[in-house]
Write a protein that holds these residues in place. Structure first.
Motif, PDB file in Angstrom:
ATOM      1  N   SER A 189       0.820  -1.208   0.000  1.00  0.00           N
ATOM      2  CA  SER A 189       0.000   0.000   0.000  1.00  0.00           C
ATOM      3  C   SER A 189       0.854   1.258   0.000  1.00  0.00           C
ATOM      4  N   ARG A 190       1.998   1.213   0.690  1.00  0.00           N
ATOM      5  CA  ARG A 190       2.851   2.388   0.763  1.00  0.00           C
ATOM      6  C   ARG A 190       3.370   2.779  -0.619  1.00  0.00           C
ATOM      7  N   GLN A 191       3.873   1.798  -1.358  1.00  0.00           N
ATOM      8  CA  GLN A 191       4.335   2.069  -2.723  1.00  0.00           C
ATOM      9  C   GLN A 191       3.167   2.478  -3.614  1.00  0.00           C
ATOM     10  N   GLY A 192       2.034   1.810  -3.446  1.00  0.00           N
ATOM     11  CA  GLY A 192       0.871   2.131  -4.265  1.00  0.00           C
ATOM     12  C   GLY A 192       0.436   3.572  -4.112  1.00  0.00           C
ATOM     13  N   VAL A 193       0.363   4.041  -2.885  1.00  0.00           N
ATOM     14  CA  VAL A 193      -0.071   5.423  -2.629  1.00  0.00           C
ATOM     15  C   VAL A 193       0.937   6.419  -3.193  1.00  0.00           C
ATOM     16  N   ARG A 194       2.222   6.113  -3.069  1.00  0.00           N
ATOM     17  CA  ARG A 194       3.238   7.037  -3.578  1.00  0.00           C
ATOM     18  C   ARG A 194       3.173   7.169  -5.089  1.00  0.00           C
ATOM     19  N   TRP A 195       3.027   6.064  -5.803  1.00  0.00           N
ATOM     20  CA  TRP A 195       2.898   6.143  -7.259  1.00  0.00           C
ATOM     21  C   TRP A 195       1.590   6.835  -7.645  1.00  0.00           C
ATOM     22  N   ALA A 209      -9.004  10.744  -8.958  1.00  0.00           N
ATOM     23  CA  ALA A 209     -10.259  10.282  -8.368  1.00  0.00           C
ATOM     24  C   ALA A 209     -10.020   9.201  -7.322  1.00  0.00           C
ATOM     25  N   LEU A 210      -9.161   8.240  -7.632  1.00  0.00           N
ATOM     26  CA  LEU A 210      -8.893   7.164  -6.679  1.00  0.00           C
ATOM     27  C   LEU A 210      -8.197   7.701  -5.432  1.00  0.00           C
ATOM     28  N   LEU A 211      -7.228   8.594  -5.620  1.00  0.00           N
ATOM     29  CA  LEU A 211      -6.543   9.189  -4.475  1.00  0.00           C
ATOM     30  C   LEU A 211      -7.530   9.976  -3.619  1.00  0.00           C
ATOM     31  N   GLY A 212      -8.432  10.698  -4.266  1.00  0.00           N
ATOM     32  CA  GLY A 212      -9.440  11.448  -3.530  1.00  0.00           C
ATOM     33  C   GLY A 212     -10.333  10.534  -2.701  1.00  0.00           C
ATOM     34  N   GLN A 213     -10.766   9.435  -3.297  1.00  0.00           N
ATOM     35  CA  GLN A 213     -11.594   8.474  -2.566  1.00  0.00           C
ATOM     36  C   GLN A 213     -10.862   7.950  -1.334  1.00  0.00           C
ATOM     37  N   LEU A 215      -8.261   9.230   0.313  1.00  0.00           N
ATOM     38  CA  LEU A 215      -8.011  10.250   1.322  1.00  0.00           C
ATOM     39  C   LEU A 215      -9.284  10.628   2.078  1.00  0.00           C
ATOM     40  N   PHE A 216     -10.408  10.565   1.413  1.00  0.00           N
ATOM     41  CA  PHE A 216     -11.665  10.961   2.063  1.00  0.00           C
ATOM     42  C   PHE A 216     -12.071   9.951   3.128  1.00  0.00           C
ATOM     43  N   THR A 217     -11.868   8.674   2.824  1.00  0.00           N
ATOM     44  CA  THR A 217     -12.313   7.622   3.746  1.00  0.00           C
ATOM     45  C   THR A 217     -11.187   7.049   4.600  1.00  0.00           C
ATOM     46  N   GLY A 218      -9.930   7.379   4.251  1.00  0.00           N
ATOM     47  CA  GLY A 218      -8.809   6.835   5.003  1.00  0.00           C
ATOM     48  C   GLY A 218      -8.484   5.401   4.652  1.00  0.00           C
ATOM     49  N   ASP A 219      -8.673   5.034   3.400  1.00  0.00           N
ATOM     50  CA  ASP A 219      -8.354   3.676   2.954  1.00  0.00           C
ATOM     51  C   ASP A 219      -6.845   3.437   2.955  1.00  0.00           C
ATOM     52  N   GLU A 220      -6.473   2.159   2.968  1.00  0.00           N
ATOM     53  CA  GLU A 220      -5.075   1.724   2.872  1.00  0.00           C
ATOM     54  C   GLU A 220      -4.178   2.370   3.928  1.00  0.00           C
ATOM     55  N   GLY A 221      -4.763   2.597   5.101  1.00  0.00           N
ATOM     56  CA  GLY A 221      -3.973   3.124   6.207  1.00  0.00           C
ATOM     57  C   GLY A 221      -3.699   4.614   6.135  1.00  0.00           C
ATOM     58  N   LEU A 222      -4.276   5.306   5.174  1.00  0.00           N
ATOM     59  CA  LEU A 222      -4.061   6.751   5.060  1.00  0.00           C
ATOM     60  C   LEU A 222      -4.812   7.504   6.157  1.00  0.00           C
ATOM     61  N   PRO A 224      -7.239  10.189   7.129  1.00  0.00           N
ATOM     62  CA  PRO A 224      -8.258  10.915   6.357  1.00  0.00           C
ATOM     63  C   PRO A 224      -7.924  12.397   6.249  1.00  0.00           C
ATOM     64  N   GLN A 225      -7.995  12.904   5.033  1.00  0.00           N
ATOM     65  CA  GLN A 225      -7.788  14.329   4.758  1.00  0.00           C
ATOM     66  C   GLN A 225      -8.916  14.743   3.817  1.00  0.00           C
ATOM     67  N   ARG A 226     -10.062  15.009   4.379  1.00  0.00           N
ATOM     68  CA  ARG A 226     -11.273  15.155   3.574  1.00  0.00           C
ATOM     69  C   ARG A 226     -11.238  16.383   2.670  1.00  0.00           C
ATOM     70  N   ALA A 227     -10.679  17.483   3.122  1.00  0.00           N
ATOM     71  CA  ALA A 227     -10.596  18.675   2.274  1.00  0.00           C
ATOM     72  C   ALA A 227      -9.634  18.437   1.113  1.00  0.00           C
ATOM     73  N   ARG A 228      -8.473  17.845   1.415  1.00  0.00           N
ATOM     74  CA  ARG A 228      -7.516  17.523   0.358  1.00  0.00           C
ATOM     75  C   ARG A 228      -8.123  16.528  -0.618  1.00  0.00           C
ATOM     76  N   ALA A 229      -8.855  15.572  -0.085  1.00  0.00           N
ATOM     77  CA  ALA A 229      -9.515  14.575  -0.928  1.00  0.00           C
ATOM     78  C   ALA A 229     -10.510  15.233  -1.874  1.00  0.00           C
ATOM     79  N   LEU A 230     -11.261  16.179  -1.346  1.00  0.00           N
ATOM     80  CA  LEU A 230     -12.263  16.859  -2.169  1.00  0.00           C
ATOM     81  C   LEU A 230     -11.603  17.669  -3.274  1.00  0.00           C
ATOM     82  N   MET A 231     -10.410  18.204  -3.005  1.00  0.00           N
ATOM     83  CA  MET A 231      -9.671  18.904  -4.056  1.00  0.00           C
ATOM     84  C   MET A 231      -9.365  17.956  -5.215  1.00  0.00           C
ATOM     85  N   TRP A 232      -8.817  16.772  -4.905  1.00  0.00           N
ATOM     86  CA  TRP A 232      -8.489  15.814  -5.956  1.00  0.00           C
ATOM     87  C   TRP A 232      -9.740  15.352  -6.697  1.00  0.00           C
ATOM     88  N   LEU A 233     -10.808  15.114  -5.964  1.00  0.00           N
ATOM     89  CA  LEU A 233     -12.048  14.669  -6.600  1.00  0.00           C
ATOM     90  C   LEU A 233     -12.650  15.754  -7.489  1.00  0.00           C
TER      91      LEU A 233
END
Length: 280
Positions: A189-195, A209-213, A215-222, A224-233
């Protein structure tokens, strides 16, 4: 054999060195290469392969598919990389010819087999990068009723090579998905998120879109950064087309927007303005 086939060097990502495994291009057993077939069927009606390339491109633009393909085949057999790429994309899309993924695979293979890592022609950078990504995709999924079988490990290595050496956003996104899914190797997951971050920052819509999703829900151990997620989305939603292919992006944006607080929405707008200024 091209240099990249002999070795794929180590690359650094965010300060971490990742060793890339060797993934040689394996020829189709028992099948003639497209180049061999072309030399047999195309008469040398042009002074040079470059002249054939120019004639083929002009004919294709004017809609003369038969003469365009014939000229491009002659140019491809003469080593013209652009002709090889154009034929690959023509067969992959079925433009003026029957759709044929195996022929597309063979022409893309010619490009990467001829790529000299130690002495690259950077004018062909985007073409070579696209060929690596295309062969990786074929390796991941295989080609029905052919000798090209699904090979996720090879796909992972090819995506990694294109992502690291060419900075290809599609390769970075595909590599991220494979790490996140554990396809072709162990889940990371760490490598996946970085790429995924790299691809999203280059403007890759699906990556955003995937990064936004996530970050919004805190998947893969992230965290949650909902405002940042909304920016990407928001970025992904603005670039998405209203089609079945992009409906998941639209749905993810609308769901997150509805769940966000007013403060998160305003913060997302600030992030968005800063991101656009940095990009410009």
């Amino acid at each position: 054999m091209s240099t990249w086939v002999k070795r794929i060097g180590a690359v650094a990502l965010f300060g971490l060195a990742a060793s890339l495994p060797v993934a040689p291009i394996r020829a189709l057993e028992g099948a003639e290469s497209a180049a061999v077939q072309d030399k047999a069927i195309v008469s040398p009606a042009f002074k040079t392969p470059r002249a054939a390339l120019q004639a083929g491109l002009e004919d294709f633009r004017s809609g003369a598919s038969d003469s365009a393909v014939a000229a491009l085949k002659y140019a491809a057999a003469g080593g013209e990389t652009l002709a090889q790429w154009k034929l690959a994309t023509i067969y992959a899309a079925g433009q003026g010819v029957p759709h044929d993924d195996l022929k597309a695979y063979e022409y893309f293979s010619q490009i990467i087999e001829g790529f000299d890592e130690d002495n690259p022609n950077w004018r062909d950078r985007s073409i070579v990068s696209n060929a690596f990504v295309s062969i990786a995709t074929y390796s991941l999924n295989g080609i029905a009723q052919s000798k090209v079988k699904p090979d996720p490990a090879r796909a992972l290595a090819l995506f990694k090579y294109a992502a690291a050496n060419f900075g290809d956003a599609t390769a970075q996104y595909s590599l991220a998905r494979m790490y996140l899914d554990g396809a072709g190797g162990d889940k990371d997951s760490r490598q996946g998120v970085r790429w995924l971050y790299l691809a999203a920052d280059k403007g890759h819509v699906q990556a955003q879109a995937l990064l936004g999703q996530m970050l919004f829900t805190g998947d893969e151990g992230l965290r949650p950064q909902r405002a940042r997620a909304l920016m990407w989305l928001t970025l992904a939603r603005e670039a998405a087309l209203d089609s079945a292919k992009d409906q998941w992006i639209i749905d993810a944006y609308e769901k997150s927007l509805a769940a966000a607080t007013e403060t998160e929405r305003q913060t997302a707008l600030t992030y968005l303005e800063d991101h656009l200024k940095r990009r410009n």
